[in-house]
Design a protein around this motif. Structure first.
Motif, PDB file in Angstrom:
ATOM      1  N   GLY A 152       0.802  -1.273  -0.129  1.00  0.00           N
ATOM      2  CA  GLY A 152       0.153   0.091  -0.090  1.00  0.00           C
ATOM      3  C   GLY A 152       0.811   1.249  -0.038  1.00  0.00           C
ATOM      4  O   GLY A 152       1.884   1.470  -0.798  1.00  0.00           O
ATOM      5  N   ASP A 153       0.696   2.177   0.982  1.00  0.00           N
ATOM      6  CA  ASP A 153       1.382   3.394   0.912  1.00  0.00           C
ATOM      7  C   ASP A 153       2.775   3.235   1.960  1.00  0.00           C
ATOM      8  O   ASP A 153       3.519   4.265   2.089  1.00  0.00           O
ATOM      9  CB  ASP A 153       0.669   4.667   1.471  1.00  0.00           C
ATOM     10  CG  ASP A 153      -0.533   4.870   0.369  1.00  0.00           C
ATOM     11  OD1 ASP A 153      -0.170   4.646  -0.757  1.00  0.00           O
ATOM     12  OD2 ASP A 153      -1.508   5.125   1.051  1.00  0.00           O
ATOM     13  N   ALA A 154       2.722   2.038   2.588  1.00  0.00           N
ATOM     14  CA  ALA A 154       3.822   2.152   3.666  1.00  0.00           C
ATOM     15  C   ALA A 154       5.022   1.073   3.090  1.00  0.00           C
ATOM     16  O   ALA A 154       4.970   0.275   2.486  1.00  0.00           O
ATOM     17  CB  ALA A 154       3.077   1.072   4.811  1.00  0.00           C
ATOM     18  N   THR A 155       6.213   1.982   3.566  1.00  0.00           N
ATOM     19  CA  THR A 155       7.471   1.133   3.326  1.00  0.00           C
ATOM     20  C   THR A 155       7.642   0.217   4.241  1.00  0.00           C
ATOM     21  O   THR A 155       7.550   0.398   5.606  1.00  0.00           O
ATOM     22  CB  THR A 155       8.515   2.175   3.330  1.00  0.00           C
ATOM     23  OG1 THR A 155       8.300   3.269   2.321  1.00  0.00           O
ATOM     24  CG2 THR A 155       9.673   1.650   2.902  1.00  0.00           C
ATOM     25  N   ARG A 204       8.879 -14.366  10.328  1.00  0.00           N
ATOM     26  CA  ARG A 204       9.350 -13.001  10.478  1.00  0.00           C
ATOM     27  C   ARG A 204       8.802 -12.066   9.171  1.00  0.00           C
ATOM     28  O   ARG A 204       8.318 -10.995   9.461  1.00  0.00           O
ATOM     29  CB  ARG A 204      10.861 -12.545  10.469  1.00  0.00           C
ATOM     30  CG  ARG A 204      11.506 -13.174  11.705  1.00  0.00           C
ATOM     31  CD  ARG A 204      12.910 -12.915  11.688  1.00  0.00           C
ATOM     32  NE  ARG A 204      13.615 -13.607  12.546  1.00  0.00           N
ATOM     33  CZ  ARG A 204      14.693 -13.915  12.831  1.00  0.00           C
ATOM     34  NH1 ARG A 204      15.860 -13.680  11.885  1.00  0.00           N
ATOM     35  NH2 ARG A 204      15.482 -14.631  13.906  1.00  0.00           N
ATOM     36  N   LEU A 205       8.829 -12.609   7.957  1.00  0.00           N
ATOM     37  CA  LEU A 205       8.452 -11.996   6.856  1.00  0.00           C
ATOM     38  C   LEU A 205       6.882 -11.752   6.788  1.00  0.00           C
ATOM     39  O   LEU A 205       6.233 -10.609   6.643  1.00  0.00           O
ATOM     40  CB  LEU A 205       8.669 -12.749   5.464  1.00  0.00           C
ATOM     41  CG  LEU A 205       7.851 -12.512   4.282  1.00  0.00           C
ATOM     42  CD1 LEU A 205       8.682 -11.213   4.066  1.00  0.00           C
ATOM     43  CD2 LEU A 205       8.212 -13.486   3.075  1.00  0.00           C
ATOM     44  N   ARG A 206       6.225 -12.768   7.437  1.00  0.00           N
ATOM     45  CA  ARG A 206       4.591 -12.599   7.461  1.00  0.00           C
ATOM     46  C   ARG A 206       4.305 -11.284   8.596  1.00  0.00           C
ATOM     47  O   ARG A 206       3.345 -10.646   8.285  1.00  0.00           O
ATOM     48  CB  ARG A 206       4.224 -13.793   8.069  1.00  0.00           C
ATOM     49  CG  ARG A 206       4.041 -14.803   7.096  1.00  0.00           C
ATOM     50  CD  ARG A 206       3.499 -16.267   8.017  1.00  0.00           C
ATOM     51  NE  ARG A 206       2.651 -16.805   6.680  1.00  0.00           N
ATOM     52  CZ  ARG A 206       2.601 -18.141   6.984  1.00  0.00           C
ATOM     53  NH1 ARG A 206       3.115 -18.896   7.692  1.00  0.00           N
ATOM     54  NH2 ARG A 206       1.685 -18.872   6.054  1.00  0.00           N
ATOM     55  N   LYS A 207       4.950 -11.146   9.657  1.00  0.00           N
ATOM     56  CA  LYS A 207       4.874 -10.371  10.533  1.00  0.00           C
ATOM     57  C   LYS A 207       5.251  -8.990  10.108  1.00  0.00           C
ATOM     58  O   LYS A 207       4.396  -8.060  10.420  1.00  0.00           O
ATOM     59  CB  LYS A 207       6.025 -10.421  11.791  1.00  0.00           C
ATOM     60  CG  LYS A 207       5.435  -9.916  12.881  1.00  0.00           C
ATOM     61  CD  LYS A 207       6.383 -10.320  14.333  1.00  0.00           C
ATOM     62  CE  LYS A 207       6.301  -9.460  15.408  1.00  0.00           C
ATOM     63  NZ  LYS A 207       7.123  -9.738  16.232  1.00  0.00           N
ATOM     64  N   VAL A 208       6.056  -8.912   9.166  1.00  0.00           N
ATOM     65  CA  VAL A 208       6.485  -7.583   8.491  1.00  0.00           C
ATOM     66  C   VAL A 208       5.269  -7.134   7.452  1.00  0.00           C
ATOM     67  O   VAL A 208       4.869  -5.922   7.458  1.00  0.00           O
ATOM     68  CB  VAL A 208       7.878  -7.049   7.874  1.00  0.00           C
ATOM     69  CG1 VAL A 208       8.027  -5.952   7.237  1.00  0.00           C
ATOM     70  CG2 VAL A 208       8.754  -7.704   8.875  1.00  0.00           C
ATOM     71  N   LEU A 209       4.852  -8.145   6.659  1.00  0.00           N
ATOM     72  CA  LEU A 209       3.906  -7.938   5.617  1.00  0.00           C
ATOM     73  C   LEU A 209       2.472  -7.445   6.277  1.00  0.00           C
ATOM     74  O   LEU A 209       1.912  -6.757   5.597  1.00  0.00           O
ATOM     75  CB  LEU A 209       3.936  -9.326   4.709  1.00  0.00           C
ATOM     76  CG  LEU A 209       5.051  -9.484   3.863  1.00  0.00           C
ATOM     77  CD1 LEU A 209       4.689 -10.785   3.162  1.00  0.00           C
ATOM     78  CD2 LEU A 209       5.268  -8.300   2.742  1.00  0.00           C
ATOM     79  N   THR A 210       2.205  -7.945   7.491  1.00  0.00           N
ATOM     80  CA  THR A 210       0.830  -7.818   7.937  1.00  0.00           C
ATOM     81  C   THR A 210       0.812  -6.836   9.261  1.00  0.00           C
ATOM     82  O   THR A 210       0.095  -6.518   9.791  1.00  0.00           O
ATOM     83  CB  THR A 210       0.311  -8.940   8.703  1.00  0.00           C
ATOM     84  OG1 THR A 210       1.302  -9.615   9.556  1.00  0.00           O
ATOM     85  CG2 THR A 210       0.095 -10.079   7.343  1.00  0.00           C
ATOM     86  N   GLN A 211       1.973  -5.988   9.310  1.00  0.00           N
ATOM     87  CA  GLN A 211       1.998  -5.021  10.479  1.00  0.00           C
ATOM     88  C   GLN A 211       1.371  -4.288  10.466  1.00  0.00           C
ATOM     89  O   GLN A 211       0.842  -3.452  11.441  1.00  0.00           O
ATOM     90  CB  GLN A 211       3.529  -4.638  10.505  1.00  0.00           C
ATOM     91  CG  GLN A 211       3.932  -3.758   9.323  1.00  0.00           C
ATOM     92  CD  GLN A 211       5.335  -3.435   9.302  1.00  0.00           C
ATOM     93  OE1 GLN A 211       6.361  -3.856  10.108  1.00  0.00           O
ATOM     94  NE2 GLN A 211       5.799  -2.375   8.474  1.00  0.00           N
ATOM     95  N   GLY A 213      -1.880  -4.411   9.119  1.00  0.00           N
ATOM     96  CA  GLY A 213      -3.222  -4.893   9.217  1.00  0.00           C
ATOM     97  C   GLY A 213      -3.550  -5.623   7.821  1.00  0.00           C
ATOM     98  O   GLY A 213      -4.725  -6.295   7.839  1.00  0.00           O
ATOM     99  N   GLY A 214      -2.772  -5.709   6.926  1.00  0.00           N
ATOM    100  CA  GLY A 214      -3.116  -6.369   5.712  1.00  0.00           C
ATOM    101  C   GLY A 214      -3.246  -7.832   5.915  1.00  0.00           C
ATOM    102  O   GLY A 214      -2.967  -8.409   6.664  1.00  0.00           O
TER     103      GLY A 214
END
Ligand code: CA
Length: 229
Positions: A152-155, A204-211, A213-214
């Motif tokens: 989305g808009d988040a880095t 870890r990857l999942r945690k960052v990707l969903t941080q 709320g996606g």
């Protein structure tokens, strides 16, 4: 890391041509393996699968056409890009007619820069992140050149291993990767890493990707591994 470097297998029985090709491919930052005949080529391919094969038509023992046919018949190797070299354009016509499944054809004598362009073009198709392309999946964007990942808009801030993991997933959305395949691709086969390490980094990857709320885009496939989407 060797696993991230594009890997090109050269199957060519003329030593001078083989060396010139290897020299130029390595100058471009590619890793090369070299085989002087079809049998050696098939053996190297099984041991250490390349991304692209530059395959001479006229070879002692197993011909280039036969090798190409075997590569494209086997589901495990079908995804490897094959660039066939031939001495005459009539041979190229014959290869096309035989439907060997070669991905591209180059007539000898070829210019090295032309052949390099063809190799890069095949790599863009089979390993997009190795040639600095931007990959997208849903609202996730990965820029292989700047190492920037956004959702989305988040880095998103990813560690180097998570970045390689995500780029591997994004090269082939939907493909199910086994833990061993991910180890080869992300960590490199020269390093001993336990397959459970894969689970840790996928976590870890999942945690960052969903941080923010996606939805979690990474799918766990029971008994098989992981896939994106
Ligand atoms: Ca030859």
């Amino acid at each position: 890391m060797s696993a991230q470097q594009p890997h090109v297998l050269i199957v060519e029985d003329e030593p001078a041509q083989r060396e010139v090709l290897a020299y130029n491919l390595e100058a471009e930052g590619f890793r090369t393996s070299r085989a002087e005949d079809g049998e050696e080529g098939l053996m190297l391919m099984a041991e250490d699968p390349p991304d692209v094969i530059v395959l001479d038509w006229m070879l002692p023992s197993v011909s280039g056409i036969e090798i190409c046919r075997r590569i494209k018949m086997n589901p495990a190797t079908r995804g490897i890009a094959v660039i066939m070299l031939s001495a005459r354009s009539e041979e190229v016509d014959r290869v096309r007619g035989l439907e060997t499944g070669a991905d591209d054809y180059v007539v000898k004598p070829y210019s090295v820069s032309e052949l390099m362009a063809r190799v890069r073009s095949q790599l863009r198709r089979v390993r997009p992140t190795t040639v600095g392309q931007v990959l997208t999946f849903d609202d996730i964007m990965l820029d292989a050149e700047t190492h920037r990942v956004t959702r989305g808009d988040a880095t998103l801030k990813l560690g180097p291993t998570e970045f390689r993991l995500l780029s591997t997933f994004m090269e082939k959305p939907g493909r199910v990767w086994s833990r061993d395949q991910l180890l080869d691709r992300v960590w490199g086969r020269d390093i001993y890493v336990d397959t459970r390490t894969v689970d840790v980094h996928v976590g870890r990857l999942r945690k960052v990707l969903t941080q923010n709320g996606g939805d979690d885009p990474v799918r766990t496939v029971r008994g098989a591994g992981y896939a994106l989407g």
